[in-house]
Design an enzyme around this catalytic site. Structure first.
Site, short mmCIF file in Angstrom:
data_model
loop_
_atom_site.label_atom_id
_atom_site.label_comp_id
_atom_site.label_asym_id
_atom_site.label_seq_id
_atom_site.Cartn_x
_atom_site.Cartn_y
_atom_site.Cartn_z
N HIS A 127 8.68 -11.47 104.53
CA HIS A 127 7.89 -12.56 103.99
C HIS A 127 8.79 -13.59 103.32
O HIS A 127 9.67 -13.23 102.55
CB HIS A 127 6.88 -12.03 102.95
CG HIS A 127 6.07 -10.88 103.41
ND1 HIS A 127 5.65 -9.87 102.56
CD2 HIS A 127 5.59 -10.55 104.65
CE1 HIS A 127 4.93 -8.99 103.25
NE2 HIS A 127 4.88 -9.37 104.50
N TYR A 173 9.68 -7.58 90.61
CA TYR A 173 10.18 -8.91 90.91
C TYR A 173 9.54 -9.96 90.01
O TYR A 173 8.34 -9.97 89.77
CB TYR A 173 10.07 -9.29 92.39
CG TYR A 173 8.76 -9.03 93.10
CD1 TYR A 173 7.86 -10.05 93.33
CD2 TYR A 173 8.47 -7.75 93.58
CE1 TYR A 173 6.69 -9.82 94.03
CE2 TYR A 173 7.30 -7.51 94.28
CZ TYR A 173 6.40 -8.56 94.50
OH TYR A 173 5.24 -8.32 95.18
#
Length: 468
Positions: free
Chosen positions: A70, A133
């Protein structure tokens, strides 16, 4: 196994902007501790100041859980909380590095910074793996994403565990091959005030492409607060504010004062807030009118501002606001000449029509052609010049308005003696409407922008070319 005692460090990879980081992990028989993201130390080590706004955690039960590939329109900092992962990154941005692949293993002592538009994918190598993240934008359905098939033959990623043996979502399996991927475009540059003199010069220099967006007053009016919600601002890297209220005399009236403050201060404050919140570089064009004109020599970027009239006060306010934006350029200029009605065109017209003008001879400065301002702005941006204030005018010996008028008459084949010099007081003596005070000295020092590698054009050469 997590390695203890590393020194903090960032290493460039084969993908531009993709950084592998070693993280110090301190451990003993009880477990371990690390600073997962520490802005001051990591900036010093080379991590971009990417401004995270969201923290996400991905937990994976089984070995071989595979996610990706992605590419999102934001930057992310990926680190492991527990376990171990194999990461594969593919550059899906427009440009020469499109399709470049990098792979590495990550554990709690190793993290990675993934820049906007680089496709990322992860395969867990241990059970109960969790990775974290930080991202510098919130998810949005309007954002531009791109995807690549995990089994793409061109990328040829050497997965530690074959894809046929791992857990993958049906959606990830259906992503296109590299030849069919839609690249992530670069963040855009927005030019505000695109129909003004400087805006037209910027368009002429930068050209027409998807990278540049031009907004006239109809598309973005700084005096209209609704413009704040008019765009997805994370898609922009730079805003060039070429818009301003410049009717210096009208600004001395009640209505003009309100309009000047709305455009030059309130609207600029909204732009500055947008830029600061979204990591945008803001380029703002200012004026010699922020000074009172009493200094004997050239004004430098460090001189204190002391505006005389309403227009100058609003421009000074705008400068102060923009200076708070982390990434900013304030371009101070004077006596601007571009496409449209201006002093040079007026003098040339008077000369052709046989009219002998009276022109002010107690104000001194330099002409600045919009082509020079546009070129200077591009130079600062393309060369990553230090942020801050820069004076930018034409170069050469300063002159009065009357002296410049004489040059216009000469250049158009007319007798310069037809121009009569008068004082500012005499020139406006018959005025019935309010008149703004003008700085007598508008000469701006050019040492700083010259040191940055930009050479302003000699104003008389630019004048001759403009009239030619």
């Amino acid at each position: 196994m997590t390695e203890f005692g590393k020194s903090l460090g960032m290493v460039e990879t084969t993908i531009p902007g993709l950084l592998i980081a070693d993280l110090p992990v301190h451990g003993d028989s009880r477990g371990w501790f690390k600073e997962n993201w520490q802005r001051e130390k990591m900036l010093a080590a080379g991590l971009p100041d990417f401004g995270p706004v969201q923290n996400n955690i991905s937990f994976n039960d089984e070995i071989g859980t595979t996610r990706g590939i992605h590419a999102e329109p934001w930057d992310k900092w990926v680190s492991v909380a527990t376990g171990r992962i194999f990461g594969a990154w593919v550059d899906l941005r427009e440009g020469p590095s499109f399709g470049t692949v990098f792979t590495a293993e990550l554990d709690p002592s190793r993290a990675i910074f993934v820049p906007r538009g680089v496709g990322n994918s992860y395969q867990t190598l241990e059970a109960d793996t969790a990775y974290v993240y930080l991202v510098n934008d919130h998810w949005s359905p309007d954002a531009e994403y791109s995807f690549l098939n995990l089994a793409d033959e061109t990328s040829a990623i050497d997965w530690p565990i074959p894809l046929a043996e791992v857990e993958i979502s049906a959606k990830d399996l259906a992503h296109p091959r590299l030849a069919d991927v839609t690249p992530i475009p670069p963040r855009k540059t927005l030019i505000v005030g695109a129909n003004g003199q400087l805006g037209r010069a910027m368009r002429g220099l930068l050209g027409e492409s998807a990278e540049f967006e031009y907004a006239g007053r109809a598309e973005l009016d700084l005096a209209d607060p609704s413009f704040v919600g008019s765009r997805r601002w994370r898609d922009y890297a730079t805003i060039i504010n070429a818009a301003a209220y410049t009717a210096v005399d009208l600004a001395e009236t009640p209505e003009g004062r309100a309009d000047a403050w709305a455009a030059n201060a309130t609207g600029v404050a909204a732009l500055a807030k947008i830029a600061a919140q979204n990591g945008i570089t803001l380029v703002h064009v200012s004026s010699d009118y922020v000074f009172d004109g009493t200094k004997p020599g050239e004004y430098t970027e460090e001189d204190g501002i002391r505006p005389l009239g309403v227009y100058g006060q609003t421009k000074a306010a705008g400068d102060a606001i923009v200076s708070t934006v982390p990434r900013h350029y304030i371009i101070r200029t004077s006596w601007v000449i571009g496409e449209g009605k201006n002093f040079v065109q007026t003098m040339a017209s008077l000369a052709e029509r046989g009219i002998d003008p009276k022109v002010v001879d107690d104000q001194t400065g330099r002409l600045t052609f919009t082509s020079d301002i546009a070129a200077g702005v591009r130079h600062l941006l393309e060369n990553d010049a230090a942020y801050g204030v820069y004076n930018l005018t034409g170069s050469g010996a300063p002159m009065t308005w009357a002296e410049l008028a004489k040059h216009v008459f000469s250049a158009t084949g007319h007798d310069p003696a037809r121009v009569t010099g008068v004082s500012t007081e005499e020139y406006f003596s018959a005025a019935t409407a309010p008149v703004a005070p003008r700085p007598a000295n508008s000469v701006l020092a050019l040492d700083k922008i010259t040191a940055a590698g930009f050479a302003p054009s000699p104003m008389l050469d630019s004048l001759a070319a403009y009239l030619g």
